[in-house]
Scaffold this motif. Structure first.
Motif, short mmCIF file in Angstrom:
data_model
loop_
_atom_site.label_atom_id
_atom_site.label_comp_id
_atom_site.label_asym_id
_atom_site.label_seq_id
_atom_site.Cartn_x
_atom_site.Cartn_y
_atom_site.Cartn_z
N GLN A 462 0.75 -1.23 0.09
CA GLN A 462 -0.03 -0.06 0.14
C GLN A 462 0.85 1.31 -0.13
O GLN A 462 0.52 2.23 0.29
CB GLN A 462 -0.86 -0.05 1.27
N ARG A 463 2.06 0.99 -0.39
CA ARG A 463 3.13 2.33 -0.54
C ARG A 463 3.42 2.57 -1.99
O ARG A 463 3.46 1.67 -2.78
CB ARG A 463 4.38 1.90 0.21
N PHE A 464 3.75 3.88 -2.10
CA PHE A 464 3.95 4.23 -3.56
C PHE A 464 5.63 4.93 -3.55
O PHE A 464 5.65 6.00 -2.90
CB PHE A 464 2.93 5.14 -4.08
N LYS A 465 6.30 4.45 -4.09
CA LYS A 465 7.80 5.05 -4.25
C LYS A 465 7.77 5.89 -5.37
O LYS A 465 7.83 5.47 -6.55
CB LYS A 465 8.81 3.89 -4.31
N VAL A 466 7.78 7.20 -5.44
CA VAL A 466 7.83 8.13 -6.22
C VAL A 466 9.07 8.24 -7.18
O VAL A 466 10.17 8.15 -6.60
CB VAL A 466 7.41 9.56 -5.79
N VAL A 467 8.97 7.90 -8.47
CA VAL A 467 10.17 8.18 -9.48
C VAL A 467 10.09 9.18 -10.32
O VAL A 467 11.28 9.77 -10.63
CB VAL A 467 10.07 6.78 -10.32
N ASP A 468 8.86 9.98 -10.40
CA ASP A 468 9.25 11.25 -11.29
C ASP A 468 7.57 11.88 -10.97
O ASP A 468 6.82 11.22 -10.64
CB ASP A 468 9.23 10.88 -12.71
N HIS A 469 7.83 13.30 -11.11
CA HIS A 469 6.53 13.90 -11.39
C HIS A 469 6.72 15.25 -11.95
O HIS A 469 7.87 15.65 -12.14
CB HIS A 469 5.89 14.34 -9.83
N ALA A 470 5.61 15.73 -12.27
CA ALA A 470 5.72 17.16 -13.29
C ALA A 470 4.39 17.90 -12.99
O ALA A 470 3.39 17.30 -13.00
CB ALA A 470 5.81 16.54 -14.86
N GLU A 471 4.57 19.01 -13.35
CA GLU A 471 3.53 20.00 -13.24
C GLU A 471 2.39 19.70 -14.51
O GLU A 471 2.79 19.63 -15.53
CB GLU A 471 3.79 21.39 -13.37
N PHE A 472 1.13 19.63 -13.97
CA PHE A 472 0.10 19.26 -15.00
C PHE A 472 -0.92 20.30 -15.06
O PHE A 472 -1.16 20.93 -14.36
CB PHE A 472 -0.59 17.95 -14.65
N PRO A 473 -1.23 20.57 -16.37
CA PRO A 473 -1.01 20.19 -17.74
C PRO A 473 0.05 20.65 -18.51
O PRO A 473 0.52 20.43 -19.66
CB PRO A 473 -2.20 20.19 -18.46
N THR A 474 0.82 21.66 -17.79
CA THR A 474 1.93 22.64 -18.54
C THR A 474 2.87 21.83 -19.26
O THR A 474 3.42 22.00 -20.16
CB THR A 474 2.51 23.55 -17.48
N HIS A 475 3.28 20.82 -18.23
CA HIS A 475 4.58 19.99 -18.83
C HIS A 475 4.33 18.30 -18.99
O HIS A 475 5.06 17.69 -19.07
CB HIS A 475 5.79 19.93 -17.71
N VAL A 476 3.14 18.00 -19.11
CA VAL A 476 2.58 16.85 -19.68
C VAL A 476 1.94 16.73 -20.67
O VAL A 476 1.10 17.40 -21.27
CB VAL A 476 1.67 16.36 -18.27
N HIS A 477 2.27 15.79 -21.78
CA HIS A 477 1.91 15.67 -23.29
C HIS A 477 1.82 14.19 -23.58
O HIS A 477 2.56 13.38 -23.00
CB HIS A 477 2.80 16.73 -24.19
N ILE A 478 0.89 13.77 -24.31
CA ILE A 478 0.72 12.54 -24.90
C ILE A 478 0.74 12.47 -26.20
O ILE A 478 0.06 13.57 -26.73
CB ILE A 478 -0.42 11.78 -24.05
N GLU A 479 0.97 11.51 -26.87
CA GLU A 479 1.01 10.99 -28.31
C GLU A 479 0.49 9.74 -28.49
O GLU A 479 1.01 8.93 -27.93
CB GLU A 479 2.12 11.38 -29.05
N ASN A 480 -0.31 9.52 -29.63
CA ASN A 480 -0.60 8.23 -30.18
C ASN A 480 0.46 7.61 -30.75
O ASN A 480 1.33 8.46 -31.49
CB ASN A 480 -2.01 8.24 -30.85
N LEU A 481 0.59 6.44 -30.96
CA LEU A 481 1.65 5.73 -31.54
C LEU A 481 0.99 4.69 -32.54
O LEU A 481 0.13 4.18 -32.36
CB LEU A 481 2.60 4.66 -30.54
N LYS A 482 1.85 4.44 -33.51
CA LYS A 482 1.47 3.47 -34.57
C LYS A 482 2.05 2.04 -34.17
O LYS A 482 2.90 1.61 -34.52
CB LYS A 482 2.24 3.76 -35.95
N THR A 483 1.29 1.53 -33.33
CA THR A 483 1.80 0.39 -32.47
C THR A 483 2.03 -0.92 -33.28
O THR A 483 3.01 -1.46 -33.20
CB THR A 483 0.49 -0.12 -31.46
N GLU A 484 1.30 -0.96 -34.51
CA GLU A 484 1.59 -2.25 -35.31
C GLU A 484 3.00 -2.00 -36.10
O GLU A 484 3.87 -2.98 -36.15
CB GLU A 484 0.52 -2.56 -36.55
#
Length: 529
Positions: A462-484
């Protein structure tokens, strides 16, 4: 009967004060402000929000009495904001209860408010911890009260409660306690109005009188909550002052506000047996209702939690509570049923006003005030809803703060004003080893997305060891990938952090567990909250 003679029946002379300690809040104002600090002390966040003093008490109108001297009408000491929001600060002082200055004609005629609709109370109590306050505002819960048939069915106190009909509720019939009707009042019978009014006009009078009679019943129940439970010396000794304050919140102030509201309603009836309107009176009291009911309803989740803890951990409290609940004055009603009444009442007032609106002519002078009152009450209920949600969000942050381990990662304060959790859940991250023959593997990570922050961690128990964090939404972006084309699992997408906790940009390929899970994450990560 003349107006003055009617009022003489409804209000006792100033020299005949009934020392009940029920509605005697100070007639001077209590100026208690809420803490507006943008950050909340983590170690006392829950206690802080649960113990804010709520609202003030306006000066009570002097009806059929002479002004009292300053010594006879002392000002109550407000709770210190710092005392309720800082760990280890002084406990809130006890409030003084003053005797009432009038005696109502109707307050003792009606039953306890719980008897108006027993099943509605049970349903509300069951749904309180699961639903929004606004979800309880449905005509289903008050059909037995607001329909003209129910008014007819309670025409005499000697009649037995009417049997529930399918229209009252499909699965949970509401039992309506017999009560006095407007048309049964001696003043109405003597006036001869019943022969000159139409059926619709009589129904309108009954609905407006329902506002008065139900408030009398509500006030009667609040008397029990304040005088029998809250004022119990034995119960106070069994609790700390802090616990006592959380348990009863600002119910004394709510009672004082109900007293003033009921007095104004009763005066309106005393002025003329044909009630002109009640919307203007409701509208007048809405600012006070907002100042008191929103904090009270907001505090109810802490009130409920404390009550359950005391039942499990404090045997003396359990013994005293059982003794108090078995007293005839509360008619064996539980403390919980009294504490939930303000929450119930503010939702019922809107329903009563809507019933009155349906019977009001479109060209009536009272229409404007009535519509404004309905809107004002609706806003109070919405703010109650929002207050409950904010407290749940704060509690969620405080709980999560104890589970996060930043370790060597730059830590951030989690419990801050206006932050709330948007979405959370496990993901898989693609890992490519930097070797001559790179191997691809997937590791499990966990994402906590807040309205202004994204935290990436590794979950263990029930514990979470943080590995990274960023301000949202300013520095968080997502992209779709051509998975095939890239040979990736179909539910993969690219997460970019233009600036993470290290100050540098980073990117990772994430794989959701299902297609719907991917769609959810793509949706919440691409929107501004």
């Amino acid at each position: 009967m003349k107006t003055g003679e009617q009022l003489s029946l409804w209000f006792s002379p100033p020299g005949k004060k009934k020392d009940t300690g029920v509605l005697g809040e100070s007639s001077d104002s209590l100026n208690c402000t809420e803490d507006s600090s943008p950050c909340i002390d983590i170690s006392s966040a829950l206690k802080s929000v649960a113990l804010k003093m709520l609202g003030d008490v306006e000066e009570r109108p002097k009806l059929c009495s002479t002004p009292r001297s300053e010594e006879e009408n002392p000002t109550l000491s407000p709770f210190d904001d710092q005392a309720t929001g800082v760990e280890g600060a002084a406990e809130p002082p006890e409030e003084e209860v003053l005797p009432v200055s009038y005696q109502s004609k109707y307050i003792h005629v009606f039953p306890l408010y719980q008897d108006y609709c027993l099943q509605a109370l049970k349903d509300d109590l069951n749904r309180l911890n699961k639903s929004f306050v606004s979800e309880l505002i449905t005509p289903l819960y008050l059909k037995g009260l607001q329909s003209p048939h129910s008014h007819r069915s309670c025409s005499s106190p000697k009649q037995s409660p009417p049997k529930a009909t399918p229209s009252s509720s499909p699965t949970h019939p509401i039992r309506v306690t017999p009560c006095t009707l407007w048309q049964d009042l001696d003043e109405v019978k003597a006036s001869g109005l019943l022969t000159s009014l139409t059926r619709k006009q009589i129904r309108l009078q009954e609905c407006m009188f329902e506002m008065i009679s139900s408030e009398a019943s509500y006030l009667k129940s609040l008397e029990v909550a304040v005088n029998h439970f809250c004022a119990s010396k034995a119960l106070k000794q069994a609790l700390s002052q802090r616990e006592h304050h959380i348990l009863f919140s600002n119910i004394r102030h709510v009672t004082a506000a109900s007293e003033k509201f009921f007095m104004d309603l009763e005066i309106r009836l005393g002025e003329q047996v044909l009630i002109s309107q009640v919307g203007d009176i409701v509208l007048k009291h809405c600012p006070k209702f907002h100042a008191l009911y929103v904090p009270y309803v907001t505090n109810m989740m802490y009130q409920e939690t404390l009550h359950n803890q005391l039942l499990q951990q404090n045997r003396h409290y359990v013994h005293l509570l059982k003794k108090l609940e078995n007293d005839p004055v509360c008619q064996r009603r539980s403390l919980k049923s009294f504490l939930v009444l303000p929450f119930q009442r503010i939702t019922r007032i809107k329903l009563l006003l809507e019933s009155i609106l349906k019977l009001t002519e479109a060209d009536a002078d009272s229409l404007s005030n009535l519509e404004k009152a309905i809107q004002a009450i609706h806003e109070i209920v919405i703010d109650c809803d929002n207050g409950v949600q904010q407290m749940k969000q704060l509690e969620e942050l405080v709980c999560l703060k104890t589970q996060l381990d930043f370790g060597k990662v730059k830590s951030v304060p989690l419990v801050v004003s206006r932050r709330f959790l948007v979405h959370q859940g496990p993901m898989r991250q693609k890992i490519v080893e930097s070797t001559p023959n790179p191997k691809v593997s997937f590791s499990s990570i966990y994402l906590h997305l807040f309205n202004d922050l994204l935290i990436i961690s590794l979950k263990k128990d029930q514990r979470f060891k943080v590995v990274d964090h960023a301000e949202f939404p300013t520095h968080v972006h997502i992209e779709n990938l051509k998975t095939e084309v890239l040979g990736l699992p179909p539910d993969s997408f690219l997460l970019r952090l233009s600036r993470s906790q290290t100050g540098l940009p980073t990117a990772m390929i994430l794989v959701a567990h299902t297609k719907s899970d991917k769609e959810t994450w793509m949706k919440v990560l691409s929107r501004k909250h």
